[in-house]
Write a protein that holds these residues in place. Structure first.
Motif, PDB file in Angstrom:
ATOM      1  N   GLU A 146      42.705  19.708 -37.221  1.00 37.04           N
ATOM      2  CA  GLU A 146      41.989  20.764 -37.932  1.00 37.04           C
ATOM      3  C   GLU A 146      42.620  22.148 -37.804  1.00 37.04           C
ATOM      4  O   GLU A 146      42.525  22.960 -38.703  1.00 37.04           O
ATOM      5  CB  GLU A 146      40.544  20.846 -37.403  1.00 37.04           C
ATOM      6  N   ASP A 147      43.248  22.438 -36.670  1.00 38.02           N
ATOM      7  CA  ASP A 147      43.640  23.813 -36.361  1.00 38.02           C
ATOM      8  C   ASP A 147      45.156  24.012 -36.331  1.00 38.02           C
ATOM      9  O   ASP A 147      45.891  23.169 -35.809  1.00 38.02           O
ATOM     10  CB  ASP A 147      43.053  24.225 -35.007  1.00 38.02           C
TER      11      ASP A 147
ATOM     12  N   GLN B 130      44.223  32.722 -36.811  1.00 37.28           N
ATOM     13  CA  GLN B 130      43.587  31.412 -36.744  1.00 37.28           C
ATOM     14  C   GLN B 130      43.509  30.775 -38.120  1.00 37.28           C
ATOM     15  O   GLN B 130      43.322  31.455 -39.137  1.00 37.28           O
ATOM     16  CB  GLN B 130      42.180  31.535 -36.162  1.00 37.28           C
ATOM     17  N   CYS B 131      43.655  29.450 -38.143  1.00 40.19           N
ATOM     18  CA  CYS B 131      43.519  28.682 -39.373  1.00 40.19           C
ATOM     19  C   CYS B 131      42.873  27.355 -39.046  1.00 40.19           C
ATOM     20  O   CYS B 131      43.325  26.659 -38.113  1.00 40.19           O
ATOM     21  CB  CYS B 131      44.883  28.453 -40.020  1.00 40.19           C
ATOM     22  N   ALA B 132      41.852  27.006 -39.803  1.00 42.11           N
ATOM     23  CA  ALA B 132      41.179  25.726 -39.608  1.00 42.11           C
ATOM     24  C   ALA B 132      40.875  25.117 -40.968  1.00 42.11           C
ATOM     25  O   ALA B 132      40.523  25.828 -41.908  1.00 42.11           O
ATOM     26  CB  ALA B 132      39.892  25.917 -38.820  1.00 42.11           C
ATOM     27  N   GLN B 133      41.031  23.786 -41.050  1.00 41.98           N
ATOM     28  CA  GLN B 133      40.679  23.086 -42.285  1.00 41.98           C
ATOM     29  C   GLN B 133      39.795  21.893 -41.940  1.00 41.98           C
ATOM     30  O   GLN B 133      39.974  21.250 -40.902  1.00 41.98           O
ATOM     31  CB  GLN B 133      41.921  22.664 -43.071  1.00 41.98           C
ATOM     32  N   ASP B 134      38.860  21.611 -42.867  1.00 44.43           N
ATOM     33  CA  ASP B 134      37.899  20.537 -42.605  1.00 44.43           C
ATOM     34  C   ASP B 134      38.057  19.394 -43.599  1.00 44.43           C
ATOM     35  O   ASP B 134      37.097  18.666 -43.883  1.00 44.43           O
ATOM     36  CB  ASP B 134      36.475  21.092 -42.625  1.00 44.43           C
TER      37      ASP B 134
END
Lengths: 115, 112
Positions: free
Chosen positions: A72-73, A22-26
């Motif tokens: 985001e993902d 999983q990878c998420a950025q805000d």
């Protein structure tokens, strides 16, 4: 502001198993990337995305798949794990093309071992 | 394919002495070049970048790099090493089509 968050940090898989990194950025970045890092080899680009719904292959895409349903993902999928996929995986994001004028922001990595 | 070569896989210096990490790139159109640092169990962090403006580029933590077209080099330097500089350093070039090419990395060790 968490930046780029990767989960899990560590994982051990048996040959033939599957998993999703999983990878998420805000930071509302359009560009996201998956790299793998092998000793003495620098980082190799697996897949990248220039925006939601758009993905493209990098240098070493075989054995991996990605999707980008939201900004985001950017999850990375391994369908049939092989020992050659033992590596450290980094997700990164940037707000412009290729990091040419804007830096890549990296997550802390996922260390994957396939035995 | 465009390439980046880091000439030393390991560099060891004493605290307070100068640091030199060497990087050469294959010549083509004027590239954008970067140095990233990676501390243990962390992602990469941008130190500095060259994008065809001034050839001497200053980065964070006292590092700088000089772009030399005649030598196709982009060496990273710091006048005085600190223990906290111990890390792996990557020289990176930006290519067309959203691709970055990474050098193999140089591990910097700083002795007290």
């Amino acid at each position: 502001n968490a930046g780029v968050t990767q989960t899990p940090k560590f994982r051990i898989l048996k040959i033939g198993q599957s998993m999703t990194l999983q990878c998420a950025q805000d930071m509302n970045h359009n560009y996201m990337y998956w790299y793998r890092q092998d000793p003495g080899m620098g980082l190799k680009l697996i897949y990248y995305s220039v925006g939601a719904g758009i993905t493209d292959k990098g240098e070493v895409p075989n054995g991996y798949n990605v999707s980008r349903s939201t900004t985001e993902d950017f999850p990375l999928r391994l369908e049939l794990a092989a020992p050659s996929q033992t590596s450290v995986y980094f997700c990164a994001s940037s707000d412009k093309e290729g990091g040419r004028d804007s830096p890549l922001h990296f997550g802390n990595g996922t260390r994957l071992t396939v035995t | 394919a465009q390439s980046v070569t880091q000439l030393d896989s390991h560099v060891s210096v004493s605290e307070g002495t100068p640091v030199l990490l060497r990087c050469n790139y294959s010549s083509s159109y004027s590239p954008s070049l970067f140095w990233y640092v990676q501390h243990p169990n962390k992602g990469l962090q941008l130190l500095l970048k060259y994008t065809s403006a001034a050839t001497l580029v200053k980065g964070i933590n006292g590092f700088e790099a000089e772009f030399k077209k005649s030598e196709t080099s982009f060496h990273l330097t710091k006048p005085s090493a600190h223990m906290s500089d111990a890390a792996e350093y990557f020289c990176v070039r930006s290519n067309a089509g959203n691709m970055l090419t990474f050098g193999g990395g140089t591990r910097l060790m700083v002795k007290p």
